[in-house]
Every structure is written in C-alpha cells, then in structure tokens.
Design a protein around this motif. Structure first.
Motif, PDB file in Angstrom:
ATOM      1  N   MET A   1       0.845  -1.196   0.000  1.00  0.00           N
ATOM      2  CA  MET A   1       0.000   0.000   0.000  1.00  0.00           C
ATOM      3  C   MET A   1       0.883   1.249   0.000  1.00  0.00           C
ATOM      4  O   MET A   1       1.767   1.397   0.839  1.00  0.00           O
ATOM      5  CB  MET A   1      -0.905   0.013   1.250  1.00  0.00           C
ATOM      6  CG  MET A   1      -1.822   1.213   1.326  1.00  0.00           C
ATOM      7  SD  MET A   1      -2.836   1.199   2.829  1.00  0.00           S
ATOM      8  CE  MET A   1      -3.876  -0.213   2.508  1.00  0.00           C
ATOM      9  N   GLN A   2       0.689   2.144  -0.933  1.00  0.00           N
ATOM     10  CA  GLN A   2       1.477   3.355  -1.013  1.00  0.00           C
ATOM     11  C   GLN A   2       1.040   4.342   0.069  1.00  0.00           C
ATOM     12  O   GLN A   2      -0.120   4.431   0.424  1.00  0.00           O
ATOM     13  CB  GLN A   2       1.320   4.003  -2.379  1.00  0.00           C
ATOM     14  CG  GLN A   2       1.877   3.170  -3.521  1.00  0.00           C
ATOM     15  CD  GLN A   2       1.721   3.876  -4.841  1.00  0.00           C
ATOM     16  OE1 GLN A   2       0.971   4.833  -4.965  1.00  0.00           O
ATOM     17  NE2 GLN A   2       2.463   3.406  -5.836  1.00  0.00           N
ATOM     18  N   THR A   3       2.023   5.098   0.599  1.00  0.00           N
ATOM     19  CA  THR A   3       1.722   6.091   1.624  1.00  0.00           C
ATOM     20  C   THR A   3       2.488   7.371   1.339  1.00  0.00           C
ATOM     21  O   THR A   3       3.502   7.371   0.644  1.00  0.00           O
ATOM     22  CB  THR A   3       2.105   5.602   3.029  1.00  0.00           C
ATOM     23  OG1 THR A   3       3.520   5.346   3.069  1.00  0.00           O
ATOM     24  CG2 THR A   3       1.345   4.335   3.397  1.00  0.00           C
ATOM     25  N   SER A   4       1.991   8.474   1.882  1.00  0.00           N
ATOM     26  CA  SER A   4       2.706   9.743   1.849  1.00  0.00           C
ATOM     27  C   SER A   4       2.683  10.308   3.256  1.00  0.00           C
ATOM     28  O   SER A   4       1.826   9.956   4.067  1.00  0.00           O
ATOM     29  CB  SER A   4       2.026  10.713   0.875  1.00  0.00           C
ATOM     30  OG  SER A   4       0.679  10.951   1.236  1.00  0.00           O
ATOM     31  N   GLU A   5       3.630  11.178   3.561  1.00  0.00           N
ATOM     32  CA  GLU A   5       3.727  11.732   4.906  1.00  0.00           C
ATOM     33  C   GLU A   5       3.245  13.175   4.909  1.00  0.00           C
ATOM     34  O   GLU A   5       3.610  13.966   4.038  1.00  0.00           O
ATOM     35  CB  GLU A   5       5.172  11.663   5.411  1.00  0.00           C
ATOM     36  CG  GLU A   5       5.322  12.057   6.871  1.00  0.00           C
ATOM     37  CD  GLU A   5       6.746  11.835   7.373  1.00  0.00           C
ATOM     38  OE1 GLU A   5       7.076  12.385   8.436  1.00  0.00           O
ATOM     39  OE2 GLU A   5       7.507  11.118   6.693  1.00  0.00           O
ATOM     40  N   ILE A   6       2.394  13.517   5.878  1.00  0.00           N
ATOM     41  CA  ILE A   6       1.903  14.878   6.005  1.00  0.00           C
ATOM     42  C   ILE A   6       2.046  15.338   7.444  1.00  0.00           C
ATOM     43  O   ILE A   6       2.118  14.526   8.374  1.00  0.00           O
ATOM     44  CB  ILE A   6       0.429  15.008   5.569  1.00  0.00           C
ATOM     45  CG1 ILE A   6      -0.476  14.143   6.451  1.00  0.00           C
ATOM     46  CG2 ILE A   6       0.254  14.626   4.114  1.00  0.00           C
ATOM     47  CD1 ILE A   6      -1.946  14.337   6.179  1.00  0.00           C
ATOM     48  N   LEU A   7       2.097  16.663   7.626  1.00  0.00           N
ATOM     49  CA  LEU A   7       2.171  17.253   8.950  1.00  0.00           C
ATOM     50  C   LEU A   7       0.878  17.981   9.257  1.00  0.00           C
ATOM     51  O   LEU A   7       0.357  18.711   8.409  1.00  0.00           O
ATOM     52  CB  LEU A   7       3.343  18.243   9.037  1.00  0.00           C
ATOM     53  CG  LEU A   7       4.752  17.671   8.984  1.00  0.00           C
ATOM     54  CD1 LEU A   7       5.773  18.804   8.995  1.00  0.00           C
ATOM     55  CD2 LEU A   7       4.994  16.736  10.176  1.00  0.00           C
ATOM     56  N   LYS A   8       0.364  17.786  10.451  1.00  0.00           N
ATOM     57  CA  LYS A   8      -0.821  18.488  10.898  1.00  0.00           C
ATOM     58  C   LYS A   8      -0.619  18.938  12.336  1.00  0.00           C
ATOM     59  O   LYS A   8       0.045  18.250  13.123  1.00  0.00           O
ATOM     60  CB  LYS A   8      -2.074  17.612  10.813  1.00  0.00           C
ATOM     61  CG  LYS A   8      -2.646  17.477   9.397  1.00  0.00           C
ATOM     62  CD  LYS A   8      -3.961  16.724   9.407  1.00  0.00           C
ATOM     63  CE  LYS A   8      -4.637  16.737   8.055  1.00  0.00           C
ATOM     64  NZ  LYS A   8      -5.168  18.078   7.689  1.00  0.00           N
ATOM     65  N   THR A   9      -1.194  20.080  12.659  1.00  0.00           N
ATOM     66  CA  THR A   9      -1.159  20.590  14.027  1.00  0.00           C
ATOM     67  C   THR A   9      -2.582  20.817  14.484  1.00  0.00           C
ATOM     68  O   THR A   9      -3.401  21.376  13.743  1.00  0.00           O
ATOM     69  CB  THR A   9      -0.366  21.909  14.104  1.00  0.00           C
ATOM     70  OG1 THR A   9       0.958  21.702  13.620  1.00  0.00           O
ATOM     71  CG2 THR A   9      -0.297  22.411  15.542  1.00  0.00           C
ATOM     72  N   GLY A  10      -2.908  20.365  15.686  1.00  0.00           N
ATOM     73  CA  GLY A  10      -4.272  20.537  16.146  1.00  0.00           C
ATOM     74  C   GLY A  10      -4.454  20.237  17.616  1.00  0.00           C
ATOM     75  O   GLY A  10      -3.531  19.776  18.307  1.00  0.00           O
ATOM     76  N   ILE A  11      -5.658  20.515  18.080  1.00  0.00           N
ATOM     77  CA  ILE A  11      -6.056  20.263  19.461  1.00  0.00           C
ATOM     78  C   ILE A  11      -6.721  18.894  19.521  1.00  0.00           C
ATOM     79  O   ILE A  11      -7.716  18.653  18.825  1.00  0.00           O
ATOM     80  CB  ILE A  11      -7.044  21.335  19.947  1.00  0.00           C
ATOM     81  CG1 ILE A  11      -6.430  22.727  19.843  1.00  0.00           C
ATOM     82  CG2 ILE A  11      -7.496  21.045  21.375  1.00  0.00           C
ATOM     83  CD1 ILE A  11      -7.453  23.849  19.932  1.00  0.00           C
ATOM     84  N   VAL A  12      -6.205  18.008  20.330  1.00  0.00           N
ATOM     85  CA  VAL A  12      -6.819  16.688  20.485  1.00  0.00           C
ATOM     86  C   VAL A  12      -8.130  16.832  21.262  1.00  0.00           C
ATOM     87  O   VAL A  12      -8.162  17.430  22.342  1.00  0.00           O
ATOM     88  CB  VAL A  12      -5.879  15.719  21.227  1.00  0.00           C
ATOM     89  CG1 VAL A  12      -6.583  14.380  21.471  1.00  0.00           C
ATOM     90  CG2 VAL A  12      -4.602  15.502  20.419  1.00  0.00           C
ATOM     91  N   LEU A  13      -9.199  16.299  20.691  1.00  0.00           N
ATOM     92  CA  LEU A  13     -10.502  16.355  21.338  1.00  0.00           C
ATOM     93  C   LEU A  13     -10.875  15.033  22.003  1.00  0.00           C
ATOM     94  O   LEU A  13     -11.558  15.011  23.023  1.00  0.00           O
ATOM     95  CB  LEU A  13     -11.572  16.724  20.314  1.00  0.00           C
ATOM     96  CG  LEU A  13     -11.437  18.112  19.682  1.00  0.00           C
ATOM     97  CD1 LEU A  13     -12.420  18.269  18.537  1.00  0.00           C
ATOM     98  CD2 LEU A  13     -11.631  19.198  20.719  1.00  0.00           C
ATOM     99  N   ARG A  14     -10.412  13.946  21.413  1.00  0.00           N
ATOM    100  CA  ARG A  14     -10.770  12.630  21.947  1.00  0.00           C
ATOM    101  C   ARG A  14      -9.717  11.617  21.537  1.00  0.00           C
ATOM    102  O   ARG A  14      -9.213  11.645  20.410  1.00  0.00           O
ATOM    103  CB  ARG A  14     -12.147  12.207  21.432  1.00  0.00           C
ATOM    104  CG  ARG A  14     -12.645  10.857  21.933  1.00  0.00           C
ATOM    105  CD  ARG A  14     -14.126  10.689  21.590  1.00  0.00           C
ATOM    106  NE  ARG A  14     -14.371  10.843  20.149  1.00  0.00           N
ATOM    107  CZ  ARG A  14     -15.557  11.110  19.622  1.00  0.00           C
ATOM    108  NH1 ARG A  14     -16.609  11.277  20.393  1.00  0.00           N
ATOM    109  NH2 ARG A  14     -15.703  11.221  18.316  1.00  0.00           N
ATOM    110  N   SER A  65      -2.395   6.793   3.679  1.00  0.00           N
ATOM    111  CA  SER A  65      -2.436   5.706   2.703  1.00  0.00           C
ATOM    112  C   SER A  65      -3.102   6.183   1.427  1.00  0.00           C
ATOM    113  O   SER A  65      -3.695   7.271   1.373  1.00  0.00           O
ATOM    114  CB  SER A  65      -3.205   4.512   3.275  1.00  0.00           C
ATOM    115  OG  SER A  65      -4.592   4.802   3.329  1.00  0.00           O
ATOM    116  N   ASN A  66      -3.031   5.365   0.386  1.00  0.00           N
ATOM    117  CA  ASN A  66      -3.634   5.758  -0.891  1.00  0.00           C
ATOM    118  C   ASN A  66      -5.153   5.760  -0.846  1.00  0.00           C
ATOM    119  O   ASN A  66      -5.806   6.192  -1.790  1.00  0.00           O
ATOM    120  CB  ASN A  66      -3.139   4.860  -2.027  1.00  0.00           C
ATOM    121  CG  ASN A  66      -3.384   3.386  -1.754  1.00  0.00           C
ATOM    122  OD1 ASN A  66      -3.961   3.021  -0.730  1.00  0.00           O
ATOM    123  ND2 ASN A  66      -2.945   2.535  -2.667  1.00  0.00           N
ATOM    124  N   VAL A  67      -5.738   5.283   0.265  1.00  0.00           N
ATOM    125  CA  VAL A  67      -7.190   5.362   0.426  1.00  0.00           C
ATOM    126  C   VAL A  67      -7.571   6.419   1.465  1.00  0.00           C
ATOM    127  O   VAL A  67      -8.723   6.511   1.886  1.00  0.00           O
ATOM    128  CB  VAL A  67      -7.788   3.992   0.820  1.00  0.00           C
ATOM    129  CG1 VAL A  67      -7.635   3.002  -0.318  1.00  0.00           C
ATOM    130  CG2 VAL A  67      -7.153   3.461   2.103  1.00  0.00           C
TER     131      VAL A  67
END
Length: 243
Positions: A1-14, A65-67
């Motif tokens: 399965m192909q994957t790419s890496e991304i960065l995200k910043t956020g407040i965890v809610l749960r 993932s690619n999905v």
C-alpha cells in the motif's frame, strides 16, 4: 500500500481505545477536523502518548495511505490545555469537548478552531473558565447559524429601546414590540452580556469575566435554546450546573 507523509497541528478532542494497544484520535486544526490511528499509543513505553491526550495542542507527523487513512508516525506537544485539579476547569473542558464534537459541523470547524484555541489559552493563563467556555459557546452557535440577533429588534428591526431578550423569537425585542403576555423584561446587564457574547471576536475574550451566576444562567438558557432548535441535548451542561 502506497503512503505519503503529512504534517498536521491541532487540538486533540478525543483519544479512544482501539484494538489492543492502539487508539483513534480526533483532533481539530486550522483546516478543520482530522482523525488518525495511533499504533501502540497505550503502551507504557510510547513516547507519543502525552501528545495525544485530550486538549493537547500538538504537531503530528502522519502517514496517509492511498485510500486516505491517516496513521501516526510521531507527535510532539506544542502546549497542553487539559484541566488542572480544578472542578470548574474540568467541567468546562467536558463541555468544550462535547460541544465541539457534537455541534460543530465539518464545514464550520476551521472557523471554530481559533475561538477554541483562544478560550483554552486564556483558561491556561488564569482567566475564568466559565466565562471562556460561554464565549466559545456563543461563537459556535453563531458559526452554525443559531446566533441570537443582538443588533436590532427581531420583530421590527429597530435599533432603539431594547427591553427584552426572547429565545423564542431569537433575539432582542424593543419596547414597541414588547408583549407582556409572551415576553419578559430583561435586566440591562443581561442584555449587555448577550450583545457582547454574540458580537465579540477571539481577541475580545480576554476583556471580560462574568460572575458564576451570570455564566450558569446563560449556559442553561443557551443549551435549552439549542435543544429546542436542533434536538441536541448537551449532557455536560449538568456538570456545570452544580458549580
């Protein structure tokens, strides 16, 4: 399965247990809601565990993932806004969590994010949690299209001699349209607070602090107003009522 890496910043809610040592994490960032799977996060040796606790404001490196499925690679905490050992902070935190997860819609989330972040920042700095939670409550209602009309009379659109706040009508009522059989006179102080709640911006949050009795009155009335409009009952409001 192909994957790419991304960065995200956020407040965890749960952060919800998933299978053996994994968890599913729901967060809110400037681009809206996002969710990801955190493998092994419940192990005692997990270095990422502190960054996925509710109300942790963190940066996440995620494999996509690619999905479109996101899985955590690593995380680093920017700040932690979870409640301290304080009953009011804990009750407001539960309210903020429920309100955001149940009321804020996908397309509204980017607009709600800066208000939630500001409220959490100010609570951490020592501002009254009841006031900050109430300000965020009003902004969520406004963003969702449920804001009260506080700029004019909801019946004649006049801007003078406001004497009543009617939740049934959806806002202010002026003296000319006031009907004692269906309306009640509202104290000037309550009218002033209502106007501020629905007209302020995030930068204005630090300017005010309302009394506990004033806050609890608005929590009760706005929660009932929301339930009447949407059928959604916020269970966490009952925690606030005992403060």
């Amino acid at each position: 399965m192909q994957t790419s890496e991304i960065l995200k910043t956020g407040i965890v809610l749960r952060c919800s247990d998933y299978k053996e040592a994994d968890a599913m994490v729901n967060a809110l960032g400037k681009d809206g809601f996002f969710s990801f799977r955190a493998r092994g996060i419940r192990k005692l040796t997990s270095k990422n565990a502190p960054s996925v606790q509710p109300f942790s404001y963190s940066q996440f490196s995620l494999f996509k993932s690619n999905v479109g499925v996101l899985t955590l690679k690593e995380a680093s905490s920017v700040s932690f806004y979870g409640p301290k050992e304080d009953l009011a902070e804990s009750a407001v935190a539960a309210f903020l969590q429920e309100l955001t997860l149940r009321i804020v819609q996908e397309d509204e989330a980017p607009e709600a994010f800066p208000y939630l972040l500001k409220a959490l920042e100010l609570i951490k700095s020592g501002k009254d949690p009841l006031t900050m939670g109430l300000l965020y409550f009003a902004k969520v209602l406004s963003i969702g299209g449920y804001g009260l009309e506080v700029g004019e009379c909801v019946l004649c659109h006049g801007k003078r001699n406001v004497v009543s706040l009617s939740y049934e009508e959806g806002g202010f009522v002026c003296a000319d349209d006031f009907d004692p059989s269906i309306h009640e006179k509202t104290p000037v102080r309550i009218l002033q607070i209502t106007r501020f709640l629905f007209r302020c911006e995030a930068k204005d949050f630090e300017r005010v602090s309302f009394s506990p009795s004033e806050c609890l009155l608005f929590y009760k009335n706005l929660a009932q107003y929301l339930e009447n409009l949407t059928g959604v009952r916020l269970k966490s409001v009952s925690l606030l009522s005992v403060l």
